[in-house]
Design a protein around this motif. Sequence first.
Motif, PDB file in Angstrom:
ATOM      1  N   TYR A  31       0.713  -1.362   0.118  1.00 14.46           N
ATOM      2  CA  TYR A  31      -0.003  -0.026  -0.079  1.00 14.46           C
ATOM      3  C   TYR A  31       0.742   1.191   0.003  1.00 14.46           C
ATOM      4  O   TYR A  31       0.371   2.522  -0.127  1.00 14.46           O
ATOM      5  CB  TYR A  31      -0.816  -0.060   1.172  1.00 14.46           C
ATOM      6  CG  TYR A  31      -0.424   0.096   2.623  1.00 14.46           C
ATOM      7  CD1 TYR A  31      -0.187   1.574   3.171  1.00 14.46           C
ATOM      8  CD2 TYR A  31       0.224  -0.657   3.111  1.00 14.46           C
ATOM      9  CE1 TYR A  31       0.647   1.558   4.214  1.00 14.46           C
ATOM     10  CE2 TYR A  31       0.711  -0.708   4.523  1.00 14.46           C
ATOM     11  CZ  TYR A  31       0.973   0.681   5.033  1.00 14.46           C
ATOM     12  OH  TYR A  31       1.797   0.810   6.342  1.00 14.46           O
ATOM     13  N   TYR A  95      -3.178  11.416  -7.753  1.00 15.58           N
ATOM     14  CA  TYR A  95      -3.010  10.238  -8.602  1.00 15.58           C
ATOM     15  C   TYR A  95      -2.650  10.684  -9.984  1.00 15.58           C
ATOM     16  O   TYR A  95      -3.121  10.557 -10.871  1.00 15.58           O
ATOM     17  CB  TYR A  95      -4.022   9.382  -8.482  1.00 15.58           C
ATOM     18  CG  TYR A  95      -4.225   8.365  -7.187  1.00 15.58           C
ATOM     19  CD1 TYR A  95      -3.559   7.311  -7.192  1.00 15.58           C
ATOM     20  CD2 TYR A  95      -5.087   9.012  -6.159  1.00 15.58           C
ATOM     21  CE1 TYR A  95      -3.456   6.541  -6.097  1.00 15.58           C
ATOM     22  CE2 TYR A  95      -5.127   8.061  -5.166  1.00 15.58           C
ATOM     23  CZ  TYR A  95      -4.269   7.172  -5.003  1.00 15.58           C
ATOM     24  OH  TYR A  95      -4.720   6.266  -3.923  1.00 15.58           O
ATOM     25  N   HIS A 147      -7.097   4.356 -13.050  1.00 16.41           N
ATOM     26  CA  HIS A 147      -7.849   4.929 -11.515  1.00 16.41           C
ATOM     27  C   HIS A 147      -9.198   5.379 -11.887  1.00 16.41           C
ATOM     28  O   HIS A 147      -9.289   6.072 -13.169  1.00 16.41           O
ATOM     29  CB  HIS A 147      -6.548   6.034 -11.111  1.00 16.41           C
ATOM     30  CG  HIS A 147      -7.308   6.313  -9.577  1.00 16.41           C
ATOM     31  ND1 HIS A 147      -7.521   7.567  -9.404  1.00 16.41           N
ATOM     32  CD2 HIS A 147      -6.960   5.448  -8.641  1.00 16.41           C
ATOM     33  CE1 HIS A 147      -7.862   7.586  -8.029  1.00 16.41           C
ATOM     34  NE2 HIS A 147      -7.523   6.339  -7.573  1.00 16.41           N
ATOM     35  N   ARG A 172      -2.557   5.805 -12.186  1.00 10.77           N
ATOM     36  CA  ARG A 172      -2.214   5.370 -10.917  1.00 10.77           C
ATOM     37  C   ARG A 172      -1.260   4.074 -11.206  1.00 10.77           C
ATOM     38  O   ARG A 172      -1.604   3.009 -11.798  1.00 10.77           O
ATOM     39  CB  ARG A 172      -3.325   4.636 -10.325  1.00 10.77           C
ATOM     40  CG  ARG A 172      -2.744   3.969  -8.963  1.00 10.77           C
ATOM     41  CD  ARG A 172      -4.031   3.663  -7.786  1.00 10.77           C
ATOM     42  NE  ARG A 172      -3.107   3.431  -6.555  1.00 10.77           N
ATOM     43  CZ  ARG A 172      -3.115   2.050  -6.126  1.00 10.77           C
ATOM     44  NH1 ARG A 172      -3.693   1.091  -6.652  1.00 10.77           N
ATOM     45  NH2 ARG A 172      -2.665   1.862  -4.937  1.00 10.77           N
ATOM     46  N   SER A 174       0.712   1.397  -9.405  1.00 10.81           N
ATOM     47  CA  SER A 174       0.681   1.123  -7.940  1.00 10.81           C
ATOM     48  C   SER A 174       2.086   0.694  -7.279  1.00 10.81           C
ATOM     49  O   SER A 174       2.926   0.406  -7.970  1.00 10.81           O
ATOM     50  CB  SER A 174      -0.455  -0.351  -7.761  1.00 10.81           C
ATOM     51  OG  SER A 174       0.327  -1.393  -8.568  1.00 10.81           O
TER      52      SER A 174
END
Length: 208
Positions: A31, A95, A147, A172, A174
């Motif tokens: 995360y 983002y 996203h 986005r 990740s």
Amino acid sequence: MFEIINTLKEEDITENFVAIGNLINENKEPYHSALIIKYNSDLIQYHYTGSEIELRNIDFEYFHKRTKTIHKEEIPAFIAYCKSIQKNANPIYGYFYSGEYYDNNGEHFCKKEIGERMTCVGFCLNVLKGFLEVDYLKYNDWDSSTHSNEYLIKYAEKHNLDILKIQESHRRISPIEILSSGFFYNTPISKIEIDSKVDEIKEYLINY
């Protein structure tokens, strides 16, 4: 996949390195991303928290993969570069990433309307591109479909931005995707290359 190391619990056999690090949640899902720097006796996390840039000793349990793009001889210069960014940067959370970077003076350079807006991953990309002086990722492989468009609409309204001028920068990438990038040397690294490692990394983290 022993190339992914638990930063606080396992010893990385390389003496000095720069690595991509991920924090994982209780479900063992990445995360948050950071750059992990090992230099002599120091083990450092360098990251954007969403409110500030930190360059300090690690006190979180990251999983890291050494990047093959920064050599150990370059680490003192890399640390100096990181300090310049920490002194001069002023990122805003969002983002977005459009190929921007931090220059040698730690100043943000962006040709797009979005300016200095980024996630923790975007921050790492800004740093890596600035130091390497080439695109680290083929970032256009990630488009606005990565996203929510609803997020883009609300973000533009909240910050009084023209959505038509910022939508091309909305994407986005990740944490697990940038962690996967550590397996590749030739830049820019493509999404196809990264996707080839994501499932393997997910399985490794779940079973760790």
